[in-house]
Design a protein around this motif. Structure first.
Motif, PDB file in Angstrom:
ATOM      1  N   THR A 180       0.863  -1.175   0.000  1.00 41.92           N
ATOM      2  CA  THR A 180       0.000   0.000   0.000  1.00 41.92           C
ATOM      3  C   THR A 180       0.895   1.219   0.000  1.00 41.92           C
ATOM      4  O   THR A 180       2.110   1.100   0.194  1.00 41.92           O
ATOM      5  CB  THR A 180      -0.946   0.004   1.226  1.00 41.92           C
ATOM      6  N   THR A 181       0.317   2.374  -0.239  1.00 44.68           N
ATOM      7  CA  THR A 181       1.084   3.607  -0.085  1.00 44.68           C
ATOM      8  C   THR A 181       0.403   4.484   0.950  1.00 44.68           C
ATOM      9  O   THR A 181      -0.819   4.474   1.094  1.00 44.68           O
ATOM     10  CB  THR A 181       1.242   4.393  -1.411  1.00 44.68           C
ATOM     11  N   VAL A 182       1.237   5.222   1.675  1.00 43.08           N
ATOM     12  CA  VAL A 182       0.772   6.094   2.742  1.00 43.08           C
ATOM     13  C   VAL A 182       1.568   7.394   2.644  1.00 43.08           C
ATOM     14  O   VAL A 182       2.791   7.359   2.492  1.00 43.08           O
ATOM     15  CB  VAL A 182       1.000   5.435   4.126  1.00 43.08           C
ATOM     16  N   THR A 183       0.876   8.523   2.747  1.00 41.86           N
ATOM     17  CA  THR A 183       1.597   9.795   2.788  1.00 41.86           C
ATOM     18  C   THR A 183       2.131  10.016   4.198  1.00 41.86           C
ATOM     19  O   THR A 183       1.552   9.519   5.172  1.00 41.86           O
ATOM     20  CB  THR A 183       0.678  10.964   2.379  1.00 41.86           C
ATOM     21  N   PRO A 184       3.235  10.742   4.339  1.00 44.61           N
ATOM     22  CA  PRO A 184       3.844  10.922   5.660  1.00 44.61           C
ATOM     23  C   PRO A 184       2.929  11.538   6.711  1.00 44.61           C
ATOM     24  O   PRO A 184       3.115  11.293   7.902  1.00 44.61           O
ATOM     25  CB  PRO A 184       5.041  11.837   5.369  1.00 44.61           C
ATOM     26  N   ASP A 185       1.924  12.303   6.302  1.00 45.80           N
ATOM     27  CA  ASP A 185       1.031  12.935   7.282  1.00 45.80           C
ATOM     28  C   ASP A 185      -0.153  12.068   7.694  1.00 45.80           C
ATOM     29  O   ASP A 185      -0.937  12.448   8.549  1.00 45.80           O
ATOM     30  CB  ASP A 185       0.522  14.280   6.752  1.00 45.80           C
ATOM     31  N   ASN A 186      -0.293  10.877   7.111  1.00 48.98           N
ATOM     32  CA  ASN A 186      -1.435  10.020   7.393  1.00 48.98           C
ATOM     33  C   ASN A 186      -1.095   9.057   8.534  1.00 48.98           C
ATOM     34  O   ASN A 186      -0.797   7.882   8.314  1.00 48.98           O
ATOM     35  CB  ASN A 186      -1.868   9.271   6.131  1.00 48.98           C
ATOM     36  N   THR A 187      -1.137   9.575   9.752  1.00 50.29           N
ATOM     37  CA  THR A 187      -0.747   8.762  10.916  1.00 50.29           C
ATOM     38  C   THR A 187      -1.708   7.602  11.165  1.00 50.29           C
ATOM     39  O   THR A 187      -1.290   6.545  11.635  1.00 50.29           O
ATOM     40  CB  THR A 187      -0.625   9.626  12.183  1.00 50.29           C
ATOM     41  N   ALA A 188      -2.997   7.779  10.851  1.00 52.46           N
ATOM     42  CA  ALA A 188      -3.957   6.684  11.059  1.00 52.46           C
ATOM     43  C   ALA A 188      -3.598   5.488  10.179  1.00 52.46           C
ATOM     44  O   ALA A 188      -3.602   4.344  10.642  1.00 52.46           O
ATOM     45  CB  ALA A 188      -5.373   7.158  10.775  1.00 52.46           C
ATOM     46  N   SER A 189      -3.266   5.725   8.919  1.00 50.53           N
ATOM     47  CA  SER A 189      -2.892   4.619   8.025  1.00 50.53           C
ATOM     48  C   SER A 189      -1.563   4.008   8.433  1.00 50.53           C
ATOM     49  O   SER A 189      -1.392   2.789   8.371  1.00 50.53           O
ATOM     50  CB  SER A 189      -2.832   5.095   6.571  1.00 50.53           C
ATOM     51  N   ASP A 190      -0.619   4.849   8.851  1.00 48.05           N
ATOM     52  CA  ASP A 190       0.655   4.316   9.326  1.00 48.05           C
ATOM     53  C   ASP A 190       0.429   3.372  10.506  1.00 48.05           C
ATOM     54  O   ASP A 190       0.969   2.260  10.538  1.00 48.05           O
ATOM     55  CB  ASP A 190       1.606   5.443   9.726  1.00 48.05           C
ATOM     56  N   ARG A 191      -0.390   3.781  11.455  1.00 48.99           N
ATOM     57  CA  ARG A 191      -0.687   2.922  12.620  1.00 48.99           C
ATOM     58  C   ARG A 191      -1.409   1.648  12.191  1.00 48.99           C
ATOM     59  O   ARG A 191      -1.112   0.564  12.690  1.00 48.99           O
ATOM     60  CB  ARG A 191      -1.536   3.678  13.642  1.00 48.99           C
TER      61      ARG A 191
END
Length: 179
Positions: free
Chosen positions: A126-137
């Motif tokens: 998947t890809t996640v933008t650096p500001d998307n903390t919910a997706s990172d978690r």
């Protein structure tokens, strides 16, 4: 059991009483588009693309339905043609009234278990933008629950996007999956 697994187990017990996890249908496309739009985080695709997604990629996507059968969350994905062992997670969104209950993790687990059984995937991307903390978690916890390695690298630099300022899209590779 890890803390992430315990949290998910508790969340799952709540959802099994109130929500059904299902394969999306074409008629779900409009609701899925609205959930994506209202997320205020996702890059919103055309409403037409969500209808197509529900038709052409239903086997690699899931939707959560409330007691009335209306979609309240979704995960869309596809099998990457150049890497058929990888399920690419395109979008994950939960209706604002249902957030914070572990529904996204439950849907992601259900989808990957199903697709692994039916199509033999061993990894997700998947890809996640650096500001998307919910997706990172979400994806970090997913990797931990499944005892999988999580690798990150920039896939698309922000300057590649034609629509002005865009953060880089960081590729998350998770695998091999212990499903």
């Amino acid at each position: 059991m890890t803390a992430a697994q315990a949290d998910l187990a508790g969340a799952r017990s709540e959802f099994t009483r109130s929500f059904a996890i299902d394969t999306p249908r074409v008629e779900d496309g409009a609701a899925i588009w609205r959930i994506a739009r209202d997320s205020e985080v996702l890059d919103l695709n055309s409403s037409y693309s969500y209808l197509l997604w529900c038709r052409d990629f239903a086997a690699t996507s899931v939707v959560a339905r409330d007691d009335g059968g209306s979609p309240i969350a979704f995960v869309t994905g596809y099998i990457r043609p150049e890497r058929p062992g990888a399920l690419v997670i395109w979008q994950v969104a939960v209706d604002s009234g249902q957030r914070g209950k572990g529904l996204a993790g439950t849907l992601l687990d259900e989808l990957t278990a199903r697709v692994a059984g039916e199509q033999g995937i061993t990894a997700i991307e998947t890809t996640v933008t650096p500001d998307n903390t919910a997706s990172d978690r979400l994806f970090t916890a997913y990797a931990a629950r499944h005892g999988a390695v999580l690798e990150r690298e920039v896939l698309f630099d922000g300057g590649l996007f034609p629509d002005g300022v865009h953060q880089p899209e960081v590729l998350y590779r998770i695998g091999p999956l212990g499903l």
